[in-house]
Design a protein around this motif. Structure first.
Motif, PDB file in Angstrom:
ATOM      1  N   ASP A 161      29.594  62.116  59.633  1.00  0.00           N
ATOM      2  CA  ASP A 161      29.379  60.724  60.394  1.00  0.00           C
ATOM      3  C   ASP A 161      27.886  60.692  60.721  1.00  0.00           C
ATOM      4  O   ASP A 161      27.538  59.721  61.449  1.00  0.00           O
ATOM      5  CB  ASP A 161      30.490  60.681  61.449  1.00  0.00           C
ATOM      6  CG  ASP A 161      31.670  60.725  61.362  1.00  0.00           C
ATOM      7  OD1 ASP A 161      32.047  59.861  60.128  1.00  0.00           O
ATOM      8  OD2 ASP A 161      32.637  61.439  61.825  1.00  0.00           O
ATOM      9  N   GLN A 162      27.010  61.536  60.546  1.00  0.00           N
ATOM     10  CA  GLN A 162      25.584  61.437  60.710  1.00  0.00           C
ATOM     11  C   GLN A 162      24.826  60.894  59.553  1.00  0.00           C
ATOM     12  O   GLN A 162      25.032  61.470  58.514  1.00  0.00           O
ATOM     13  CB  GLN A 162      25.253  62.947  61.267  1.00  0.00           C
ATOM     14  CG  GLN A 162      23.685  62.915  61.733  1.00  0.00           C
ATOM     15  CD  GLN A 162      23.521  64.430  62.438  1.00  0.00           C
ATOM     16  OE1 GLN A 162      24.277  65.123  62.728  1.00  0.00           O
ATOM     17  NE2 GLN A 162      22.144  64.519  62.452  1.00  0.00           N
ATOM     18  N   GLU A 163      23.958  60.093  59.973  1.00  0.00           N
ATOM     19  CA  GLU A 163      23.132  59.655  59.074  1.00  0.00           C
ATOM     20  C   GLU A 163      22.054  60.671  58.454  1.00  0.00           C
ATOM     21  O   GLU A 163      21.367  61.140  59.366  1.00  0.00           O
ATOM     22  CB  GLU A 163      22.557  58.336  59.205  1.00  0.00           C
ATOM     23  CG  GLU A 163      21.426  57.687  58.115  1.00  0.00           C
ATOM     24  CD  GLU A 163      20.811  56.481  58.318  1.00  0.00           C
ATOM     25  OE1 GLU A 163      21.053  55.500  57.893  1.00  0.00           O
ATOM     26  OE2 GLU A 163      19.705  56.737  59.055  1.00  0.00           O
ATOM     27  N   LEU A 164      22.012  60.935  57.125  1.00  0.00           N
ATOM     28  CA  LEU A 164      21.188  61.904  56.348  1.00  0.00           C
ATOM     29  C   LEU A 164      20.071  60.911  55.551  1.00  0.00           C
ATOM     30  O   LEU A 164      20.261  59.944  55.364  1.00  0.00           O
ATOM     31  CB  LEU A 164      21.827  62.820  55.533  1.00  0.00           C
ATOM     32  CG  LEU A 164      22.868  63.746  56.353  1.00  0.00           C
ATOM     33  CD1 LEU A 164      23.728  64.624  55.193  1.00  0.00           C
ATOM     34  CD2 LEU A 164      21.945  64.666  57.407  1.00  0.00           C
ATOM     35  N   GLY A 186      31.379  61.860  50.798  1.00  0.00           N
ATOM     36  CA  GLY A 186      31.629  61.143  51.848  1.00  0.00           C
ATOM     37  C   GLY A 186      30.609  61.334  52.982  1.00  0.00           C
ATOM     38  O   GLY A 186      30.648  60.887  54.153  1.00  0.00           O
ATOM     39  N   LEU A 187      29.399  61.835  52.366  1.00  0.00           N
ATOM     40  CA  LEU A 187      28.381  62.019  53.221  1.00  0.00           C
ATOM     41  C   LEU A 187      27.928  60.552  53.543  1.00  0.00           C
ATOM     42  O   LEU A 187      27.412  59.734  52.529  1.00  0.00           O
ATOM     43  CB  LEU A 187      27.329  62.884  53.066  1.00  0.00           C
ATOM     44  CG  LEU A 187      27.859  64.448  52.878  1.00  0.00           C
ATOM     45  CD1 LEU A 187      26.728  65.334  52.253  1.00  0.00           C
ATOM     46  CD2 LEU A 187      28.182  64.992  53.987  1.00  0.00           C
ATOM     47  N   LYS A 188      27.025  60.206  54.716  1.00  0.00           N
ATOM     48  CA  LYS A 188      26.254  59.020  55.133  1.00  0.00           C
ATOM     49  C   LYS A 188      24.797  59.602  54.626  1.00  0.00           C
ATOM     50  O   LYS A 188      24.150  59.916  55.663  1.00  0.00           O
ATOM     51  CB  LYS A 188      26.411  58.737  56.308  1.00  0.00           C
ATOM     52  CG  LYS A 188      27.695  58.215  56.670  1.00  0.00           C
ATOM     53  CD  LYS A 188      27.782  57.750  58.342  1.00  0.00           C
ATOM     54  CE  LYS A 188      28.641  56.657  58.516  1.00  0.00           C
ATOM     55  NZ  LYS A 188      28.500  56.065  59.792  1.00  0.00           N
ATOM     56  N   VAL A 189      24.347  58.884  53.559  1.00  0.00           N
ATOM     57  CA  VAL A 189      23.026  59.412  53.275  1.00  0.00           C
ATOM     58  C   VAL A 189      22.179  58.047  52.905  1.00  0.00           C
ATOM     59  O   VAL A 189      22.637  56.957  52.090  1.00  0.00           O
ATOM     60  CB  VAL A 189      22.803  60.183  51.925  1.00  0.00           C
ATOM     61  CG1 VAL A 189      21.436  60.636  51.559  1.00  0.00           C
ATOM     62  CG2 VAL A 189      23.700  61.483  52.498  1.00  0.00           C
ATOM     63  N   ARG A 190      20.968  57.916  53.526  1.00  0.00           N
ATOM     64  CA  ARG A 190      20.186  56.869  53.226  1.00  0.00           C
ATOM     65  C   ARG A 190      19.116  57.275  52.299  1.00  0.00           C
ATOM     66  O   ARG A 190      18.399  58.283  52.525  1.00  0.00           O
ATOM     67  CB  ARG A 190      19.499  56.239  54.430  1.00  0.00           C
ATOM     68  CG  ARG A 190      18.418  54.999  54.182  1.00  0.00           C
ATOM     69  CD  ARG A 190      18.077  54.607  55.475  1.00  0.00           C
ATOM     70  NE  ARG A 190      17.657  55.387  56.731  1.00  0.00           N
ATOM     71  CZ  ARG A 190      16.344  55.608  57.038  1.00  0.00           C
ATOM     72  NH1 ARG A 190      15.626  55.046  56.178  1.00  0.00           N
ATOM     73  NH2 ARG A 190      16.316  56.446  57.905  1.00  0.00           N
TER      74      ARG A 190
END
Length: 370
Positions: A161-164, A186-190
């Motif tokens: 749930d943490q933005e990477l 399902g990772l939050k990656v910018r």
């Protein structure tokens, strides 16, 4: 700024139909092949559609003297660089103009295969018509800064749930593979575009500007392993390799690390499946597991195909090459002979539904225009 593409099918059916015919080339007796094909006194051109000094150029220049040693007549094998258009220009020119008499062949890379798989309207080459004679894989490892307190891939759920932040060379570059992998996990990656190479991505992570990265095998061993030994980074998983049946297996350079599919299972308790995984598998195969194929022009005779396949098989087995290969080829098994076709199919074909999903994904999330 997005890239403009139009639909162009990779020709899976034509490739599969041609596989049997190309496979027959390996069955010709060695004596018959040598009697019919001889390059004595000739100069063979190995076309590389990239500038000098890059990975593909280094690969070809390393392999070429060994190929020359085992081609009948021991011709000279020279590398001719034809850069431009992200490798599309030189590959188009080869496909349209190359003589099919065995005097020239081409080596491409994942960044040549990706536009073909995506349907880039600039592409005028068709991999289904170019018989492969060698396929070279490579690998890579995903890692995090140690400050996230994630010890291994099994603990990735702690930061889902943490933005990477990932420093990327572009949405349709080889960095499409980690983009699809992170999405599947399902990772939050910018994804921050504009990196001029993976080296810049690593430096961004070291400066704290990026928080997740991958490096190819050689760069990981030389640049990232010292960070791990110093306690500043943690390896998560490798991309893995493909076995002769097309299944994902552990990277021989990193046998203690799980590959991506294993990392997915650790996070989700099941194997990945469906159209999104099919899309990932196509680009992983093209970008890493079968990254660099060498091919003859369309219309090349079975005798010449067999000659090249046999010469590459003998070149790869040469004791001197085996002793010197680690820096250029790594520990990866080079696909020659009967092992070529399956890997080549993986690298150069994609299911129509998977391609359409990737195109929609890139348009929706990264404004890539098709």
């Amino acid at each position: 700024m997005g890239s403009d593409f139009e639909a162009r099918g990779p020709g899976r059916r034509r490739l599969l139909q041609g596989a049997a015919a190309l496979g027959m080339a390996t069955l010709l007796p060695a004596a018959a092949v040598r009697a019919q094909t001889n390059f004595a006194g000739k100069t063979i051109e190995w076309v590389i559609p990239f500038a000098e000094g890059g990975g593909s150029d280094v690969w070809a220049r390393f392999m070429s003297p060994y190929l020359a040693k085992y081609l009948p007549g021991r011709p000279s094998v020279i590398v001719r660089n034809v850069p431009g258009g992200g490798s599309i220009t030189g590959t188009n020119d080869f496909y349209q103009r190359a003589r099919n008499d065995g005097s020239t062949f081409i080596g491409t890379s994942g960044s040549t295969q990706f536009p073909f798989l995506l349907g880039d309207r600039r592409v005028r080459y068709d991999y289904s018509n170019m018989p492969p004679v060698l396929v070279s894989p490579t690998g890579g490892v995903v890692y995090l800064p140690a400050r996230f307190n994630v010890a291994n891939a099994r603990e990735l759920g702690k930061i889902k749930d943490q933005e990477l932040v990932y420093g990327s060379q572009g949405a349709t570059s080889l960095d499409l593979v980690p983009m699809l992998a992170f999405h599947l996990l399902g990772l939050k990656v910018r994804h921050v575009f504009g990196m001029r190479g993976r080296g810049e991505g690593r430096l961004a992570l070291e400066r704290g500007e990026a928080t997740i990265d991958y490096q190819t095998s050689s760069a990981f061993l030389t640049q990232v392993r010292p960070m791990i030994q110093a306690g500043n980074a943690v390896p998560l998983f490798s991309w893995g390799v493909l076995d002769a049946q097309g299944n994902v297996a552990r990277d021989p350079t990193f046998p203690d690390l799980p590959h991506f599919v294993e990392a997915y299972e650790m996070m989700h308790g099941k194997k990945p499946s469906g159209v999104e995984y099919n899309a990932y598998l196509a680009f992983f195969g093209s970008g890493f597991a079968a990254q660099k194929p060498a091919m003859l022009p369309r219309g090349t005779s079975p005798e010449i195909i067999a000659t090249y396949r046999r010469a590459f098989a003998e070149a790869v087995a040469d004791p001197d090459l085996q002793a010197k290969k680690e820096e250029v080829l790594g520990d990866y098994e080079q696909a020659v002979g009967d092992n070529i076709q399956r890997l080549y199919e993986v690298a150069t074909t994609i299911d129509a539904d998977a391609r359409e999903w990737v195109r929609n994904f890139l348009t929706t999330n990264h404004n890539v225009r098709f």
